[in-house]
Design a protein around this motif. Sequence first.
Motif, PDB file in Angstrom:
ATOM      1  N   MET A 236       0.789  -1.470  -0.201  1.00  0.00           N
ATOM      2  CA  MET A 236      -0.053  -0.155  -0.034  1.00  0.00           C
ATOM      3  C   MET A 236       0.802   1.314   0.012  1.00  0.00           C
ATOM      4  SD  MET A 236      -2.970   0.914  -0.403  1.00  0.00           S
ATOM      5  CE  MET A 236      -3.742  -0.846   0.155  1.00  0.00           C
ATOM      6  N   VAL A 237       1.950   1.289   0.683  1.00  0.00           N
ATOM      7  CA  VAL A 237       2.874   2.266   0.705  1.00  0.00           C
ATOM      8  C   VAL A 237       3.396   2.672  -0.789  1.00  0.00           C
ATOM      9  CG1 VAL A 237       5.215   3.144   1.336  1.00  0.00           C
ATOM     10  CG2 VAL A 237       3.711   2.118   2.926  1.00  0.00           C
ATOM     11  N   GLY A 238       3.600   1.387  -1.430  1.00  0.00           N
ATOM     12  CA  GLY A 238       4.099   1.633  -3.186  1.00  0.00           C
ATOM     13  C   GLY A 238       2.753   2.282  -3.886  1.00  0.00           C
ATOM     14  N   LEU A 239       1.760   1.601  -3.617  1.00  0.00           N
ATOM     15  CA  LEU A 239       0.590   2.131  -4.352  1.00  0.00           C
ATOM     16  C   LEU A 239       0.088   3.738  -4.277  1.00  0.00           C
ATOM     17  CD1 LEU A 239      -1.857  -1.069  -4.117  1.00  0.00           C
ATOM     18  CD2 LEU A 239      -0.627  -0.326  -6.255  1.00  0.00           C
ATOM     19  N   SER A 240       0.507   3.928  -2.837  1.00  0.00           N
ATOM     20  CA  SER A 240      -0.003   5.032  -2.450  1.00  0.00           C
ATOM     21  C   SER A 240       1.315   6.233  -3.063  1.00  0.00           C
ATOM     22  CB  SER A 240       0.221   5.238  -1.072  1.00  0.00           C
ATOM     23  OG  SER A 240      -0.955   4.615  -0.377  1.00  0.00           O
ATOM     24  N   PHE A 241       2.380   5.681  -3.232  1.00  0.00           N
ATOM     25  CA  PHE A 241       3.512   6.737  -3.592  1.00  0.00           C
ATOM     26  C   PHE A 241       3.252   7.008  -5.176  1.00  0.00           C
ATOM     27  CE2 PHE A 241       7.633   7.486  -5.064  1.00  0.00           C
ATOM     28  CZ  PHE A 241       8.171   8.133  -4.121  1.00  0.00           C
ATOM     29  N   VAL A 242       2.620   5.999  -5.874  1.00  0.00           N
ATOM     30  CA  VAL A 242       2.436   6.223  -7.047  1.00  0.00           C
ATOM     31  C   VAL A 242       0.998   7.083  -7.291  1.00  0.00           C
ATOM     32  CG1 VAL A 242       1.724   5.411  -9.548  1.00  0.00           C
ATOM     33  CG2 VAL A 242       3.500   4.244  -8.067  1.00  0.00           C
ATOM     34  N   THR A 243       0.131   6.751  -6.673  1.00  0.00           N
ATOM     35  CA  THR A 243      -1.075   7.512  -6.785  1.00  0.00           C
ATOM     36  C   THR A 243      -1.037   8.717  -6.201  1.00  0.00           C
ATOM     37  OG1 THR A 243      -2.189   6.191  -5.071  1.00  0.00           O
ATOM     38  CG2 THR A 243      -2.378   5.665  -7.440  1.00  0.00           C
ATOM     39  N   VAL A 244      -0.723   8.766  -4.834  1.00  0.00           N
ATOM     40  CA  VAL A 244      -0.759  10.070  -4.014  1.00  0.00           C
ATOM     41  C   VAL A 244       0.492  10.957  -4.511  1.00  0.00           C
ATOM     42  CG1 VAL A 244      -0.542  10.860  -1.645  1.00  0.00           C
ATOM     43  CG2 VAL A 244      -1.766   8.858  -2.028  1.00  0.00           C
ATOM     44  N   GLY A 245       1.391  10.215  -4.710  1.00  0.00           N
ATOM     45  CA  GLY A 245       2.360  11.240  -5.309  1.00  0.00           C
ATOM     46  C   GLY A 245       2.392  11.851  -6.780  1.00  0.00           C
TER      47      GLY A 245
ATOM     48  N   ILE B  20     -10.455  -0.981 -15.622  1.00  0.00           N
ATOM     49  CA  ILE B  20     -11.051  -2.022 -16.267  1.00  0.00           C
ATOM     50  C   ILE B  20      -9.965  -3.258 -16.327  1.00  0.00           C
ATOM     51  CG2 ILE B  20     -12.228  -0.430 -17.711  1.00  0.00           C
ATOM     52  CD1 ILE B  20     -10.440  -1.407 -20.006  1.00  0.00           C
ATOM     53  N   PHE B  21      -8.743  -3.000 -15.917  1.00  0.00           N
ATOM     54  CA  PHE B  21      -7.891  -4.021 -15.954  1.00  0.00           C
ATOM     55  C   PHE B  21      -7.645  -4.808 -14.423  1.00  0.00           C
ATOM     56  CE2 PHE B  21      -5.985  -1.150 -19.003  1.00  0.00           C
ATOM     57  CZ  PHE B  21      -5.908  -1.810 -19.853  1.00  0.00           C
ATOM     58  N   PRO B  22      -7.388  -5.894 -14.568  1.00  0.00           N
ATOM     59  CA  PRO B  22      -7.466  -6.796 -13.259  1.00  0.00           C
ATOM     60  C   PRO B  22      -6.055  -6.445 -12.470  1.00  0.00           C
ATOM     61  CG  PRO B  22      -6.859  -8.200 -15.127  1.00  0.00           C
ATOM     62  CD  PRO B  22      -7.007  -6.917 -15.746  1.00  0.00           C
ATOM     63  N   ASN B  23      -6.064  -7.169 -11.314  1.00  0.00           N
ATOM     64  CA  ASN B  23      -5.025  -7.172 -10.491  1.00  0.00           C
ATOM     65  C   ASN B  23      -4.478  -5.655 -10.146  1.00  0.00           C
ATOM     66  OD1 ASN B  23      -5.206  -9.837 -10.381  1.00  0.00           O
ATOM     67  ND2 ASN B  23      -4.238 -10.191 -12.145  1.00  0.00           N
ATOM     68  N   LEU B  24      -3.009  -5.543 -10.102  1.00  0.00           N
ATOM     69  CA  LEU B  24      -2.290  -4.422  -9.763  1.00  0.00           C
ATOM     70  C   LEU B  24      -2.709  -3.171 -10.339  1.00  0.00           C
ATOM     71  CD1 LEU B  24      -0.379  -3.454  -7.632  1.00  0.00           C
ATOM     72  CD2 LEU B  24       1.148  -3.881  -9.613  1.00  0.00           C
ATOM     73  N   LEU B  25      -2.929  -3.178 -11.717  1.00  0.00           N
ATOM     74  CA  LEU B  25      -3.109  -2.045 -12.725  1.00  0.00           C
ATOM     75  C   LEU B  25      -4.507  -1.624 -12.442  1.00  0.00           C
ATOM     76  CD1 LEU B  25      -1.484  -0.464 -14.982  1.00  0.00           C
ATOM     77  CD2 LEU B  25      -2.594  -1.937 -16.474  1.00  0.00           C
ATOM     78  N   GLY B  26      -5.476  -2.654 -12.230  1.00  0.00           N
ATOM     79  CA  GLY B  26      -6.508  -2.140 -11.947  1.00  0.00           C
ATOM     80  C   GLY B  26      -6.827  -1.247 -10.560  1.00  0.00           C
ATOM     81  N   THR B  27      -6.036  -1.998  -9.404  1.00  0.00           N
ATOM     82  CA  THR B  27      -5.827  -1.299  -8.122  1.00  0.00           C
ATOM     83  C   THR B  27      -5.340  -0.080  -8.185  1.00  0.00           C
ATOM     84  OG1 THR B  27      -5.761  -3.478  -7.112  1.00  0.00           O
ATOM     85  CG2 THR B  27      -4.922  -1.375  -5.807  1.00  0.00           C
TER      86      THR B  27
ATOM     87  N   GLY C 150      -5.560   1.938 -10.910  1.00  0.00           N
ATOM     88  CA  GLY C 150      -6.471   2.889 -11.388  1.00  0.00           C
ATOM     89  C   GLY C 150      -7.522   3.264 -10.346  1.00  0.00           C
ATOM     90  N   GLN C 151      -8.005   2.664  -9.518  1.00  0.00           N
ATOM     91  CA  GLN C 151      -9.036   2.673  -8.632  1.00  0.00           C
ATOM     92  C   GLN C 151      -8.653   3.487  -7.462  1.00  0.00           C
ATOM     93  OE1 GLN C 151     -11.100  -0.872  -7.927  1.00  0.00           O
ATOM     94  NE2 GLN C 151     -12.488   0.015  -6.314  1.00  0.00           N
ATOM     95  N   MET C 152      -7.327   3.256  -6.829  1.00  0.00           N
ATOM     96  CA  MET C 152      -6.885   4.506  -6.167  1.00  0.00           C
ATOM     97  C   MET C 152      -6.413   5.838  -6.703  1.00  0.00           C
ATOM     98  SD  MET C 152      -4.084   2.094  -3.786  1.00  0.00           S
ATOM     99  CE  MET C 152      -3.545   3.585  -2.832  1.00  0.00           C
ATOM    100  N   GLY C 153      -6.061   5.770  -7.890  1.00  0.00           N
ATOM    101  CA  GLY C 153      -5.860   7.021  -8.426  1.00  0.00           C
ATOM    102  C   GLY C 153      -7.110   7.836  -8.592  1.00  0.00           C
ATOM    103  N   VAL C 154      -8.178   6.953  -8.825  1.00  0.00           N
ATOM    104  CA  VAL C 154      -9.482   7.952  -9.054  1.00  0.00           C
ATOM    105  C   VAL C 154      -9.925   8.362  -7.706  1.00  0.00           C
ATOM    106  CG1 VAL C 154     -11.836   7.525  -9.600  1.00  0.00           C
ATOM    107  CG2 VAL C 154     -10.171   6.612 -11.286  1.00  0.00           C
ATOM    108  N   TRP C 155      -9.858   7.554  -6.818  1.00  0.00           N
ATOM    109  CA  TRP C 155     -10.537   7.804  -5.492  1.00  0.00           C
ATOM    110  C   TRP C 155      -9.555   9.179  -4.758  1.00  0.00           C
ATOM    111  CZ3 TRP C 155      -8.380   7.232  -0.569  1.00  0.00           C
ATOM    112  CH2 TRP C 155      -9.060   7.643   0.398  1.00  0.00           C
ATOM    113  N   ILE C 156      -8.438   8.874  -4.969  1.00  0.00           N
ATOM    114  CA  ILE C 156      -7.447   9.811  -4.194  1.00  0.00           C
ATOM    115  C   ILE C 156      -7.527  11.401  -4.712  1.00  0.00           C
ATOM    116  CG2 ILE C 156      -5.037  10.393  -3.901  1.00  0.00           C
ATOM    117  CD1 ILE C 156      -4.465   7.365  -3.297  1.00  0.00           C
ATOM    118  N   ASN C 157      -7.667  11.299  -6.063  1.00  0.00           N
ATOM    119  CA  ASN C 157      -7.828  12.543  -6.742  1.00  0.00           C
ATOM    120  C   ASN C 157      -9.118  13.059  -6.442  1.00  0.00           C
ATOM    121  OD1 ASN C 157      -5.171  13.547  -8.514  1.00  0.00           O
ATOM    122  ND2 ASN C 157      -5.399  11.045  -8.930  1.00  0.00           N
ATOM    123  N   LEU C 158     -10.338  12.346  -6.639  1.00  0.00           N
ATOM    124  CA  LEU C 158     -11.509  12.901  -6.173  1.00  0.00           C
ATOM    125  C   LEU C 158     -11.454  13.379  -4.516  1.00  0.00           C
ATOM    126  CD1 LEU C 158     -13.999  10.642  -8.029  1.00  0.00           C
ATOM    127  CD2 LEU C 158     -13.542  12.760  -8.398  1.00  0.00           C
ATOM    128  N   PHE C 159     -10.944  12.797  -3.702  1.00  0.00           N
ATOM    129  CA  PHE C 159     -10.633  13.021  -2.472  1.00  0.00           C
ATOM    130  C   PHE C 159      -9.770  14.423  -2.257  1.00  0.00           C
ATOM    131  CE2 PHE C 159      -7.909  13.286   1.399  1.00  0.00           C
ATOM    132  CZ  PHE C 159      -8.872  13.208   2.400  1.00  0.00           C
TER     133      PHE C 159
END
Length: 209
Positions: free
Chosen positions: A53-62, A145-152, A154-163
């Motif tokens: 989650m730190v890695g995912l957050s670094f990409v999306t939150v960053g 629309i993609f499965p696994n990591l790429l979809g995650t 995307g989902q985090m990127g959408v939510w974090i940016n809207l937040f």
Amino acid sequence: MSVQTGRQSEPELSFSDKELLDLALAWITLSVAFALMLAPIHRGATMGSFILMVGLSFVTVGVAFLLHELAHKVVAIEHGQIAEFRADYQMLFMAIMSALIGFLFAAPGAVYHRGRITKRENAMISLAGPITNLLLALLFLPLMIFPNLLGTIGQMGVWINLFLAAFNMIPFGPLDGKSIYNWNKGVFALVFIPSILLAGYVVLFVGLF
């Protein structure tokens, strides 16, 4: 977030060592804070899920945080301002502490700008950040629309940016929404209401990840 100060000088797009350090520190701290909220290792989440989650957050939150602040800086410079990001170390500490109890207060700092400026121009500088986050949410959307990591991602990127868009549009204190609200309540409502509704929809009906 952007804050106007009083001094004036010749504007240019450049980054001081202090600014780069503050951007990096805020980026890392926000990533850890989001990870603590979404994969709370202190409440039983595994070390592996927390590190992921730190890695995912670094990409999306960053991306969300960095481009939000850069948008403020670029638009401020276009309006003849001197602009530089400064981290708020107390608020970074609060972000970590609030994440530990399950609520994130994300106000890591602001782009401070100085020079003569109208109320409309100041509002445009403030508006640049949330609008950037809304556009980024659209860019992350196809990844869902993609499965696994790429979809995650995307989902985090959408939510974090809207937040971040919705949070920064709150018309309070140094947040972007205050100067926009004071300038034009119609424009404020046009950005704030969809941001809140979309962020709420994602949380309630889509999920965070």
